[in-house]
Design a protein around this motif. Structure first.
Motif, PDB file in Angstrom:
ATOM      1  N   ALA A 230       0.830  -1.194   0.000  1.00 38.74           N
ATOM      2  CA  ALA A 230       0.000   0.000   0.000  1.00 38.74           C
ATOM      3  C   ALA A 230       0.865   1.245   0.000  1.00 38.74           C
ATOM      4  O   ALA A 230       1.993   1.264   0.488  1.00 38.74           O
ATOM      5  CB  ALA A 230      -0.930   0.005   1.207  1.00 38.74           C
ATOM      6  N   THR A 238       0.084   4.127   5.908  1.00 36.97           N
ATOM      7  CA  THR A 238      -0.680   3.822   4.706  1.00 36.97           C
ATOM      8  C   THR A 238      -1.735   4.888   4.461  1.00 36.97           C
ATOM      9  O   THR A 238      -2.290   5.464   5.398  1.00 36.97           O
ATOM     10  CB  THR A 238      -1.352   2.448   4.820  1.00 36.97           C
ATOM     11  OG1 THR A 238      -2.135   2.406   6.020  1.00 36.97           O
ATOM     12  CG2 THR A 238      -0.314   1.341   4.871  1.00 36.97           C
ATOM     13  N   PRO A 240      -5.249   6.272   2.102  1.00 32.33           N
ATOM     14  CA  PRO A 240      -6.340   6.008   1.155  1.00 32.33           C
ATOM     15  C   PRO A 240      -6.293   7.012   0.020  1.00 32.33           C
ATOM     16  O   PRO A 240      -5.662   8.071   0.135  1.00 32.33           O
ATOM     17  CB  PRO A 240      -7.592   6.210   2.020  1.00 32.33           C
ATOM     18  CG  PRO A 240      -7.166   7.272   2.998  1.00 32.33           C
ATOM     19  CD  PRO A 240      -5.689   7.040   3.274  1.00 32.33           C
ATOM     20  N   ARG A 254      -1.128   1.461  -5.125  1.00 31.75           N
ATOM     21  CA  ARG A 254      -2.277   0.862  -4.436  1.00 31.75           C
ATOM     22  C   ARG A 254      -2.441   1.566  -3.103  1.00 31.75           C
ATOM     23  O   ARG A 254      -1.471   1.743  -2.365  1.00 31.75           O
ATOM     24  CB  ARG A 254      -2.049  -0.630  -4.218  1.00 31.75           C
ATOM     25  CG  ARG A 254      -3.234  -1.335  -3.568  1.00 31.75           C
ATOM     26  CD  ARG A 254      -2.953  -2.794  -3.345  1.00 31.75           C
ATOM     27  NE  ARG A 254      -2.067  -3.039  -2.229  1.00 31.75           N
ATOM     28  CZ  ARG A 254      -2.463  -3.129  -0.948  1.00 31.75           C
ATOM     29  NH1 ARG A 254      -3.729  -2.943  -0.641  1.00 31.75           N
ATOM     30  NH2 ARG A 254      -1.598  -3.379   0.010  1.00 31.75           N
ATOM     31  N   ASP A 255      -3.677   1.967  -2.789  1.00 32.71           N
ATOM     32  CA  ASP A 255      -3.891   2.633  -1.506  1.00 32.71           C
ATOM     33  C   ASP A 255      -4.237   1.611  -0.433  1.00 32.71           C
ATOM     34  O   ASP A 255      -4.279   0.397  -0.675  1.00 32.71           O
ATOM     35  CB  ASP A 255      -4.936   3.740  -1.620  1.00 32.71           C
ATOM     36  CG  ASP A 255      -6.341   3.220  -1.900  1.00 32.71           C
ATOM     37  OD1 ASP A 255      -6.586   2.009  -1.718  1.00 32.71           O
ATOM     38  OD2 ASP A 255      -7.193   4.031  -2.306  1.00 32.71           O
ATOM     39  N   VAL A 256      -4.475   2.097   0.777  1.00 31.11           N
ATOM     40  CA  VAL A 256      -4.699   1.216   1.916  1.00 31.11           C
ATOM     41  C   VAL A 256      -5.969   0.376   1.751  1.00 31.11           C
ATOM     42  O   VAL A 256      -6.118  -0.681   2.375  1.00 31.11           O
ATOM     43  CB  VAL A 256      -4.756   2.045   3.217  1.00 31.11           C
ATOM     44  CG1 VAL A 256      -5.986   2.927   3.234  1.00 31.11           C
ATOM     45  CG2 VAL A 256      -4.709   1.148   4.435  1.00 31.11           C
ATOM     46  N   ASN A 257      -6.898   0.828   0.909  1.00 32.65           N
ATOM     47  CA  ASN A 257      -8.145   0.091   0.682  1.00 32.65           C
ATOM     48  C   ASN A 257      -8.043  -0.921  -0.454  1.00 32.65           C
ATOM     49  O   ASN A 257      -9.042  -1.524  -0.830  1.00 32.65           O
ATOM     50  CB  ASN A 257      -9.281   1.080   0.396  1.00 32.65           C
ATOM     51  CG  ASN A 257      -9.554   2.004   1.568  1.00 32.65           C
ATOM     52  OD1 ASN A 257      -9.579   1.561   2.714  1.00 32.65           O
ATOM     53  ND2 ASN A 257      -9.739   3.286   1.289  1.00 32.65           N
ATOM     54  N   GLY A 258      -6.841  -1.070  -1.002  1.00 30.63           N
ATOM     55  CA  GLY A 258      -6.656  -2.029  -2.086  1.00 30.63           C
ATOM     56  C   GLY A 258      -7.055  -1.500  -3.444  1.00 30.63           C
ATOM     57  O   GLY A 258      -7.145  -2.262  -4.410  1.00 30.63           O
TER      58      GLY A 258
END
Length: 388
Positions: A230, A238, A240, A254-258
């Protein structure tokens, strides 16, 4: 002392050591026969032995001081590392160029496999003026049957890294239907265990691992999986959403929410969305009570009927049933302003009329349906997929 004089002095000392060694061997009690044929050792002077041994040692030490001793070992024995008396690998073994920079770049250490032509060595005419047009590794390795690529009209190592490998060619049977294939690997790494890594790279603000310029820059030849961590901020937390920094020409994070984000041409980021189809189901139906003119009805989409809570859009059919007057329906994200876009136009007297809609989700994962001010109607909404 010039190079020629050093060479002559080394030759002289070597000859002296060999002569002293011969005399020392001769003094080590040779066996002689007496008049009766019995063998006995001739008496020798301890002082002579010590003198000769000291001279031989001094000569050998002088020879070592005057020349570098290359790292070498008899087949089957280890190469001495670090301190030559202890073979301690914890002591650094330094390898230096023979001349101080600037000099024609060449690998300090190069290993070549079988079948490597001599023409694969780096040409001695390489540039000596920094910045060099082509870098040469400190450690280079050319696999069996491999060859340096053509760089600016001459064979050279392909990149600028201090450690570089040029793959040889091998044939591997990968089984049907492909059969045998030829492979060449410049760098290969193997990690043992589920959380291990065969090849890793790190950088402070640059690129940890960069793809090459081949037909396929990065390939996943194991189980076809690529792991992407992330996005982190400057405090390694991490994040979003899209990155806050300026994007490169092409970048994926890729962010923390996938959620994956791609950089856009000209700057900025766009989310990588996917349309996921589902078995159609009815998520809302007003019957038996019609919705009146100018009414607003919210419909919960996210988290219902298998639609994930983080869905951002919905796809389906909006149907008007038995309207009391000509009019239209508009579906839009909850919380957004109502605009003049119509999702479905209908006329009085029809039993049912449907239209396909694709709408983003608004506040709370909901959409809103507006009934025009001409009259009341029933309506229903059937979901066929969602966007995530």
């Amino acid at each position: 002392m010039g190079a020629t004089k050093k060479t002559d002095r080394i030759a002289q000392l070597t000859a002296q050591v060999e002569a002293l060694t011969s005399r020392l061997n001769a003094l080590e009690a040779p066996v002689e026969a007496d008049q009766n044929g019995n063998g006995h050792k001739a008496p020798q002077s301890r002082r002579d032995l010590l003198k000769l041994a000291g001279a031989a040692a001094a000569g050998a030490a002088g020879s070592i001081l005057l020349r570098s001793v290359p790292a070498a070992a008899t087949s089957g024995l280890p190469v001495v590392l670090g301190n030559s008396t202890t073979n301690d690998s914890a002591t650094t073994t330094d390898i230096f160029p023979t001349t101080a920079p600037p000099s024609a770049p060449s690998p300090l250490f190069q290993a070549t496999g079988q079948g490597v032509l001599s023409t694969t060595t780096v040409p001695a005419t390489a540039s000596t003026t920094p910045p060099l047009s082509q870098s040469v590794p400190l450690i280079g390795a050319i696999g069996a049957g491999g060859a340096l690529p053509d760089v600016a009209g001459s064979p050279d190592y392909p990149g600028f890294a201090p450690i570089q490998g040029v793959g040889g060619v091998t044939t591997i049977d990968v089984g049907p239907p492909e059969g045998t294939k030829q492979y060449s690997e410049g760098v290969n790494g193997y990690g043992s265990g589920a959380t291990s890594f065969g090849v890793t790279g790190e950088s402070d603000v640059g690129y940890g691992v960069a793809g090459g310029s081949g037909g396929i820059d990065i390939a996943a030849l194991g189980h076809g999986r690529l792991l992407q961590a992330a996005l982190l901020d400057s405090n390694d937390q991490t994040l979003p959403g899209p990155p806050a920094y300026t994007a490169n020409d092409f970048e994926q994070v890729r962010d923390v929410n996938g959620i994956l984000w791609l950089s856009k041409l000209g700057g900025g980021w766009r989310r990588i969305n996917s349309l996921i189809t589902v078995t159609p189901f009815r998520i809302f139906d007003t019957r038996p009570t019609k919705k009146g003119p100018n009414s607003m009805t919210d419909i919960q989409i996210a988290g219902v009927g298998g639609i994930p809570a983080d869905a951002i859009g919905v796809v389906g059919n909006l149907t008007a049933m038995a309207p009391t007057a000509d009019g239209f329906l508009t579906m839009f994200p909850k919380g957004s302003a109502l605009n003049q876009v119509n999702s479905l136009n209908y006329t009085r007297g029809i039993s049912a009329l449907s239209n396909h809609v694709q709408v983003g989700l608004g506040t709370g994962g909901k959409v809103t349906v507006y009934v025009s001010g001409n009259g009341s109607t029933n309506f229903l909404f059937d979901v066929g997929g969602y966007i995530i």
